[in-house]
Design a protein around this motif. Structure first.
Motif, PDB file in Angstrom:
ATOM      1  N   SER A  13       0.838  -1.198   0.000  1.00 52.14           N
ATOM      2  CA  SER A  13       0.000   0.000   0.000  1.00 52.14           C
ATOM      3  C   SER A  13       0.875   1.251   0.000  1.00 52.14           C
ATOM      4  CB  SER A  13      -0.910   0.017   1.226  1.00 52.14           C
ATOM      5  OG  SER A  13      -0.149   0.258   2.391  1.00 52.14           O
ATOM      6  N   PRO A  14       0.351   2.390  -0.466  1.00 50.32           N
ATOM      7  CA  PRO A  14       1.142   3.621  -0.449  1.00 50.32           C
ATOM      8  C   PRO A  14       1.645   3.985   0.949  1.00 50.32           C
ATOM      9  CG  PRO A  14      -0.860   3.964  -1.708  1.00 50.32           C
ATOM     10  CD  PRO A  14      -0.958   2.611  -1.081  1.00 50.32           C
ATOM     11  N   GLN A  15       0.796   3.814   1.935  1.00 50.70           N
ATOM     12  CA  GLN A  15       1.181   4.153   3.303  1.00 50.70           C
ATOM     13  C   GLN A  15       2.320   3.252   3.799  1.00 50.70           C
ATOM     14  OE1 GLN A  15      -2.140   4.487   5.916  1.00 50.70           O
ATOM     15  NE2 GLN A  15      -0.929   5.269   7.601  1.00 50.70           N
ATOM     16  N   ASN A  16       2.212   1.960   3.533  1.00 53.36           N
ATOM     17  CA  ASN A  16       3.277   1.045   3.955  1.00 53.36           C
ATOM     18  C   ASN A  16       4.555   1.267   3.158  1.00 53.36           C
ATOM     19  OD1 ASN A  16       1.805  -0.144   5.997  1.00 53.36           O
ATOM     20  ND2 ASN A  16       1.030  -1.786   4.695  1.00 53.36           N
ATOM     21  N   TYR A  17       4.414   1.638   1.894  1.00 49.20           N
ATOM     22  CA  TYR A  17       5.592   1.967   1.085  1.00 49.20           C
ATOM     23  C   TYR A  17       6.327   3.148   1.703  1.00 49.20           C
ATOM     24  CZ  TYR A  17       8.550   3.339  -2.796  1.00 49.20           C
ATOM     25  OH  TYR A  17       9.639   3.680  -3.561  1.00 49.20           O
ATOM     26  N   ARG A  18       5.575   4.172   2.086  1.00 48.29           N
ATOM     27  CA  ARG A  18       6.183   5.350   2.707  1.00 48.29           C
ATOM     28  C   ARG A  18       6.906   4.962   4.005  1.00 48.29           C
ATOM     29  NH1 ARG A  18       3.501  10.984   3.252  1.00 48.29           N
ATOM     30  NH2 ARG A  18       1.602   9.792   3.055  1.00 48.29           N
ATOM     31  N   LYS A  19       6.275   4.111   4.815  1.00 46.06           N
ATOM     32  CA  LYS A  19       6.888   3.666   6.071  1.00 46.06           C
ATOM     33  C   LYS A  19       8.195   2.920   5.807  1.00 46.06           C
ATOM     34  CE  LYS A  19       2.632   3.277   8.738  1.00 46.06           C
ATOM     35  NZ  LYS A  19       1.654   2.343   9.310  1.00 46.06           N
ATOM     36  N   GLU A  20       8.187   2.060   4.784  1.00 51.30           N
ATOM     37  CA  GLU A  20       9.395   1.305   4.444  1.00 51.30           C
ATOM     38  C   GLU A  20      10.519   2.241   3.994  1.00 51.30           C
ATOM     39  OE1 GLU A  20      10.178  -1.986   4.730  1.00 51.30           O
ATOM     40  OE2 GLU A  20       8.303  -2.117   5.849  1.00 51.30           O
ATOM     41  N   VAL A  21      10.182   3.234   3.190  1.00 53.14           N
ATOM     42  CA  VAL A  21      11.178   4.198   2.722  1.00 53.14           C
ATOM     43  C   VAL A  21      11.741   4.988   3.900  1.00 53.14           C
ATOM     44  CG1 VAL A  21      11.525   6.318   1.369  1.00 53.14           C
ATOM     45  CG2 VAL A  21      10.284   4.388   0.376  1.00 53.14           C
ATOM     46  N   GLN A  22      10.866   5.426   4.799  1.00 54.94           N
ATOM     47  CA  GLN A  22      11.333   6.165   5.967  1.00 54.94           C
ATOM     48  C   GLN A  22      12.235   5.312   6.840  1.00 54.94           C
ATOM     49  OE1 GLN A  22       7.597   7.499   7.638  1.00 54.94           O
ATOM     50  NE2 GLN A  22       7.675   9.441   6.550  1.00 54.94           N
ATOM     51  N   LYS A  23      11.881   4.030   6.988  1.00 56.73           N
ATOM     52  CA  LYS A  23      12.699   3.112   7.778  1.00 56.73           C
ATOM     53  C   LYS A  23      14.084   2.965   7.140  1.00 56.73           C
ATOM     54  CE  LYS A  23      10.533  -0.605   8.988  1.00 56.73           C
ATOM     55  NZ  LYS A  23       9.969  -1.967   8.979  1.00 56.73           N
TER      56      LYS A  23
END
Length: 80
Positions: free
Chosen positions: A64-74
């Motif tokens: 999902s877009p939200q989880n993608y963003r979280k992964e990138v931030q991590k």
């Protein structure tokens, strides 16, 4: 006729090409520093319906877009 020629040249239909371009742009925005809401990103790449945008994003990228963003931030945090 134009769609047929487009598909012969690119290997995909005009609508699938447009979807791909929009989602690549959304992925770039999500992975960048200037992150807005998922809704604002969906709107920025041409989707008024954030639910539809999220479904397409997950279909193309498997996340999902939200989880993608979280992964990138991590990833960014680990690199610092």
């Amino acid at each position: 006729y134009v769609s047929k020629i487009f598909k012969e040249e690119t290997g995909e239909s005009p609508i699938n090409y447009l979807i791909k371009i929009r989602l690549e742009k959304a992925r770039d925005i999500l992975g960048g520093e200037g992150m807005g809401s998922i809704k604002s990103i969906a709107n920025a790449v041409g989707y008024e319906d954030v639910y539809h945008f999220s479904k397409l994003f997950k279909k193309y990228y498997g996340i999902s877009p939200q989880n993608y963003r979280k992964e990138v931030q991590k990833q960014m945090t680990l690199e610092d």
